[in-house]
Each structure stands twice: as C-alpha cells, then as structure tokens.
Design a protein around this motif. Structure first.
Motif, short mmCIF file in Angstrom:
data_model
loop_
_atom_site.label_atom_id
_atom_site.label_comp_id
_atom_site.label_asym_id
_atom_site.label_seq_id
_atom_site.Cartn_x
_atom_site.Cartn_y
_atom_site.Cartn_z
N TYR A 30 -12.92 6.10 -9.08
CA TYR A 30 -13.51 6.21 -7.74
C TYR A 30 -12.43 6.23 -6.67
O TYR A 30 -11.27 5.85 -6.88
CB TYR A 30 -14.46 5.05 -7.47
N LEU A 31 -12.85 6.66 -5.48
CA LEU A 31 -12.08 6.52 -4.24
C LEU A 31 -13.05 6.01 -3.19
O LEU A 31 -14.12 6.59 -2.99
CB LEU A 31 -11.49 7.86 -3.79
N ALA A 45 0.84 -1.20 0.00
CA ALA A 45 0.00 0.00 0.00
C ALA A 45 0.88 1.25 0.00
O ALA A 45 1.96 1.27 0.57
CB ALA A 45 -0.91 0.00 1.21
N GLU A 46 0.38 2.30 -0.67
CA GLU A 46 1.08 3.58 -0.65
C GLU A 46 0.74 4.29 0.66
O GLU A 46 -0.43 4.36 1.06
CB GLU A 46 0.67 4.44 -1.84
N LYS A 95 -5.88 0.40 -6.37
CA LYS A 95 -4.62 0.62 -5.66
C LYS A 95 -4.93 0.91 -4.21
O LYS A 95 -5.83 1.69 -3.90
CB LYS A 95 -3.87 1.80 -6.31
N GLU A 96 -4.17 0.28 -3.29
CA GLU A 96 -4.42 0.45 -1.86
C GLU A 96 -3.65 1.66 -1.34
O GLU A 96 -2.47 1.86 -1.65
CB GLU A 96 -3.99 -0.81 -1.10
N LEU A 119 -7.68 2.68 5.58
CA LEU A 119 -7.31 2.17 4.27
C LEU A 119 -8.30 2.65 3.21
O LEU A 119 -9.52 2.57 3.42
CB LEU A 119 -7.29 0.63 4.28
N TYR A 120 -7.77 3.12 2.10
CA TYR A 120 -8.59 3.58 0.97
C TYR A 120 -8.16 2.81 -0.28
O TYR A 120 -7.04 2.27 -0.35
CB TYR A 120 -8.41 5.08 0.74
#
Length: 643
Positions: free
Chosen positions: A172-173, A145-146, A239-240, A224-225
């Motif tokens: 989306y987010l 994850a970033e 993408k995490e 977490l997104y």
C-alpha cells in the motif's frame, strides 16, 4: 453577523472534507526543502540534504546552515565560512545539477542537538527550511524519512522493498493525516477517488518489492506518505516518505484532459528528452491492475488499434504526439506516457468522448479492384480553411505524408463553401500493395490537429476481355438437344421408334414446326447475346466500391471532375516525406489518361459494330440454311476475315 455565519459554515464542514485535508498553495511559502528531523548518535555523523530550485540566481547564491535561537539564526557553516566550534568536522558541498546542497557533521556531541535552518542567500529572506537535529547517547535511532523534491505537474515515483517474506501481504501507499493514514492505492486494487487515473502500483523484483507512480502532482500532494506491507499502524513494515511540491516556471504544462467527438480523433502530448536515444517511450491506458500498452516508439501497436493510433516525435519542442482515431465511448479513460528515463516527465491525460459530428468527413472504408482508379476524399469545414491539409499512409512507426490536392479553393473575396472543400488522394492504377490505412488530417504551425482514417481494400481485378468472336455458342443445346451421350435430337428420331399410333401427317407437322421455330429461336438467341456483350462492355468501365455494408457500381465518369486535380499518376512509397513537413510532392496527370479514355470509348463502339455485323451475317446464313431440309444445322461462326 457575517463573520459568525462564516464560522458556522466552516464548523459544519465534514472532518474529512477535501478542502481541509489538503495543504493549500499559500502554505508553501519557500521553495527550499529538507528533512524535518535528523537523528544521530553520540560520536557518529549525520548528513543533511537541502533542496532548492536550480535557477541561475540560486546556482550562485550563498548556501548556509545556521543555528536558530529565538528570532536570530547564527551561521554554523556557509559556502565561504565555518564556525570555530565546527572546524574540521563539518562540510558543505553544493550540487546545483541535482538541485541540492549537502551538509556532513561528524564527531557529534550532545551540544550539537537543536533547531537549525538550511537556506540560500542572506538570512531572513524566507529561502530556508527548518530542521531539528537530535543526538542520542546510543543506538538505535529512528530511520529518517526519504525525501522527494517534485516539480508541480510532474510525476513522482518511489520504490519500496520489505523482503520476500512480505510477498503475500497487502502492499500500500497512504498519506498521513490527523485521523490516520489515508489510503491512496494498494495491491487489492483499492484506490482513492481523488487519485483515480493518477496513481499506479506495480510489482517489481525481487519478490516483496513494488513501486508506486503518481502523475500530475499538485500543491495538495505535498506531505508525509507511508509505503508498506500489511496494515499501517497494526502490523507489517512501513517506510516514511516526505514529499515536497514546488513550482518550476520552465517545466512544461501539459493538458490534463482531452475531449474528442465520437467518430473523430484526439491528440495527446508526452514529454521526452530527444538527447537520450536509448529512451523507450510507451503510451498505455491506465487500469487498476496496471497500464495496458497501446503503442511504443519501437513499432509495437496493440492488436485492434492498427490504423487507429500513431506516434510522432517532435525533437524541436521535446514532445511526442499521439493521435487516437475513430473515437468510441469505450475509449474514455486515462492514458499514460511512460519512459524508462526521466520518470518525472511521465504524465497522464484523461480522455472524454462526447457526442457530435466529426469535422473531417468522407468514406471510412473503400474497396476497389486492382488496376482501377480510386480517389480518397476528405471534406473539411470552413474553420479549417487556413490550416494545412495532408494525406499520409499509416504504418506501425508513424504516418508518411503523401502528395494530395485540395478542391474547392475559393477565389479572392469568395465566401467559404463547405460542400466543395475537399482534400483528395488519387490512385491512377490501384495495386494490391496499396491496401492499408490512409489518414487525412489538418495541422497549424506544425501542431497536429484532427484526423480521419480511411481503410482501403484492394480486391482481385478480372482482366479477361470478352468479344463476339471469342464466344462459344453450342446451338444444339439451345435448340433443345441434349449433350453427347444422351438421346437423339427431334430431327434424328427414327420412324421405328415412334408409337404405332403416329401417322405420317403428324411427323410432317412436327418437322414443319421445327423449321419455323428453329431459325426464330436462333435469331432471338443472337440478339440477346449481342445485347449482353454491349452491356458487359459498359459495365467493364465501372469500379466496384464498397462503403460500409453497401456495395454500388460507380462509373469512372463520376471522377472525371477531379482528374485534373490528381496528386500523382501513381502513389509510390518513394514519394513519402517525414511527418510534419510543410511541403507536399505534387504532380499532374499526363495526356495519356485522356487518350486511354478515348481509346476505351472507341473500343466499346467497335465492339458494338462488330457484334451487329456478326448478327447480320448469321441471320443471312440462317435464312439460307432454312431450305436445307430437316437435318439443317445452324452455323453461327463468324467469317474468317473477322477472326
């Protein structure tokens, strides 16, 4: 019983309750943050980044990486130490300016897998973060994850790109929760109500790329997104993103809500770094499809906002102040401060417009002819008595302060009289280039407060001066004659042109009537003309002022009581001082204005006397000419000595 009732209430709350789905502030016990899990390949290498607040103490504190076994944590590497088993293949580098330190482990072996902690100081003080390291025998390994380390009340921005083949898909987010991924915002203009006005999705280049910006980050925004294209968990790419919110005591806290009265003004503040001269600062109104730019620091002002909005930079406290004037209900909404640098300093503020009367009052629209004397007035209430008052001229890059005067200043020990408290901006001889917007405002300790905008319009003034000796009277027309080329006058009608039934007596009677009515009509005409000239001279000393949809003549005598308090003989751009200054350039009227007033009064009196003299001379000539027979012509020319 009370405990049972409390548990019952908790169980009755909906599963999606906002209070339960957000991480409480108490759960964030450590300001140190890093990855939750790190994946590596046998024989390969991994990099671990751990964040910490860069306080003076933390900058010099010991950084470490330790292996956790039960309740103990054995140091693997620190600022001054490397364990024997890791000699030559592990390193720790500190980057306090970036608020993180990094670990690099190479030549991974299966025994390197386990649970670790990265932290500050001495073990056991709580300034640490747990990390799980896994080592696979062969690739592929899951993408990490970033990480985002975000200050409380600041702004978080992330860019995501999934290739040109996803350009037509939904972007989306969403935020990961127990029952799935909660939509925050997407490209179909759908947004979670809790993020209304706070989140913005923008398309970027190349196609398939987009960014999401969230302002006013709060404790509950930690988590977490996922940003992606398509539908989360079904199709497409994602993408995490791991976001951690921490508190920085030195980070400025701005207002999240501003309230203004209808017709008044609202003041907003934005953060910026004054050392970055190339920074572009933009103030815009948030919309689902983007942010509508209203003003920026390069001189841009959106059409329809001229005279209503201004931007002022305050390098001392690293802020930009924006004032929006003439508030209306449609102005309600969210306004964003954007910058091309230091995105964490971007912010959003909600504007609410309520009913009420503005504190600063006066004529909002003034129209006057060129050359006239005009006073712009601004009345303020007693609560602003101790505030600094100013007038400034609005332009596309700010509002330059002009010299002004206050009226109704109380004597020592006197009570406040709202009706007489006025700030005045005077124009002795209005010119066409004076047309524009002028602001009256208050400020205290350098902080800008409420303002009132006045639109000044300058009409073309008439400089023609009419006097009796210049009047051109065509007496033949007044006596019933027709213009040249028409029929003869009554005195010139030939007998042969009369009907045969007319007798000499009737002709003589007509001439007699003409002799009687002719001089009388001339006297009436001259009297009316003299009255009109005097009246015209009186009206010449009035200014035509337009207030809203009403037009009225206001005599200059109405302004005599403020003549001595005039700010200057003529407002010039060379007198402007920078916005925010504490001193005003003031001057006083000279005695020339009083002399001009007396001269105007004498001129008016002389005109009236001249008109009356002309009337007497003309009357005498009419009386003398009445004995000249049927063909006598009235001569109303003034004597040569009066020309």
């Amino acid at each position: 019983m009370i405990l049972l009732a409390f548990l019952f209430l908790l169980s009755s709350l909906p599963a999606g309750s906002g209070r339960l789905r957000h991480l409480p502030k108490a759960a964030i016990s450590s300001p140190v943050f890093g990855p939750r899990q790190v994946h590596g390949v046998l024989g390969g290498s991994v990099t671990v980044k751990c964040f910490y607040p860069a306080t003076p103490a933390n900058r010099h504190a010991r950084k470490y990486w330790c292996r956790q076994v039960g309740s103990r944590c054995t140091t693997v590497v620190s600022t001054e130490y490397v364990a024997p088993a890791y000699q030559g293949r592990i390193s720790l580098s500190d980057h306090p300016e970036a608020e993180n330190f990094q670990l690099n482990i190479s030549a991974l072996v299966l025994e390197d897998a386990g649970t670790f902690q990265c932290g500050l100081g001495v073990n056991g003080k709580g300034l640490s973060h747990g990390v799980t390291l896994s080592v696979a025998k062969a690739p592929p390994v899951p993408e990490a994850a970033e990480l985002f380390y975000v200050k409380l009340r600041s702004t978080w921005s992330v860019s995501c790109s999934f290739g040109e083949d996803t350009a037509a898909q939904r972007r989306y987010l969403c935020k990961k929760e127990k029952d799935g991924c909660r939509n925050i915002i997407n490209s179909y203009q759908e947004i979670d109500p809790d993020f209304q006005g706070r989140a913005l999705l923008t398309f970027e280049e190349p196609p398939g790329s987009f960014s999401v910006t969230m302002t006013q980050m709060d404790w509950e925004d930690t988590g977490l997104y996922y940003c992606g294209a398509g539908e989360y968990g079904k199709e497409g790419k994602s993408k995490e993103l791991d976001v951690f919110v921490y508190e920085d005591k030195n980070f400025p806290q701005l207002k999240t809500t501003v309230t203004g009265k209808n017709g008044s003004s609202a003041t907003f503040e934005c953060l910026y770094d004054p050392l970055k001269k190339s920074s572009t600062r933009i103030w815009c109104k948030w919309r689902l499809q983007g942010c509508d730019k209203i003003i920026d620091n390069s001189g841009f002002v959106k059409f329809g906002y001229e005279g209503r909005v201004a931007m002022f930079e305050n390098p001392e406290n690293q802020t930009v102040t924006i004032i929006l004037n003439q508030l209306q209900a449609k102005d309600e909404g969210f306004y964003w401060c954007l910058s091309n640098e230091l995105k964490e300093q971007q912010s959003s503020t909600e504007l609410k417009v309520v009913k009420g009367e503005p504190a600063l009052t006066g004529k909002k629209k003034v129209e006057a002819p060129a050359g006239s004397r005009v006073n712009l007035t601004c009345s303020y209430p007693c609560k602003y008595s101790s505030y600094e008052k100013y007038w400034c001229r609005w332009n596309y890059t700010g509002c330059a302060v002009l010299p002004a005067q206050e009226q109704g200043l109380p004597e020592p020990g006197a009570s406040c009289d709202t009706a007489t408290r006025t700030a005045v901006l005077s124009f002795e001889a209005l010119q066409e280039d004076d047309e524009g917007w002028y602001w009256c405002g208050v400020k205290r300790n350098g902080i800008l407060g409420e303002t009132m905008a006045v639109e000044l319009r300058v009409s073309s003034g008439s400089d023609a001066k009419h006097s009796p000796e210049l009047l051109d009277l065509d007496s033949s027309r007044e006596l019933g004659a027709v213009p040249p080329g028409g029929a003869y006058s009554d005195a010139e009608v030939r007998k042969g042109d009369l009907p045969e039934s007319s007798s000499s007596d009737e002709s003589h009677g007509s001439n007699t009537v003409a002799l009687v009515l002719g001089p009388l009509a001339g006297l009436i005409l001259i009297a009316v003309t003299a009255f009109a000239i005097v009246k015209y001279r009186q009206l010449k000393r009035s200014d035509l002022v337009s207030v809203g949809s009403y037009r009225t003549n206001i005599s200059m005598s109405d302004f005599e009581n403020v003549r001595d308090l005039s700010a200057s003989n003529r407002v010039k751009e060379s007198q402007e001082t920078p916005m925010g200054g504490d001193e005003f350039i003031t001057t006083t009227d000279t005695q020339e204005s009083e002399a001009d007033t007396m001269k105007a009064k004498r001129s008016s009196k002389e005109d009236a006397e001249l008109t009356y003299s002309s009337f007497l001379v003309t009357s005498e000539r009419i009386a003398q000419g009445s004995s000249g027979g049927d063909n006598a012509v009235l001569d109303v020319s003034p004597p040569q000595d009066q020309l």
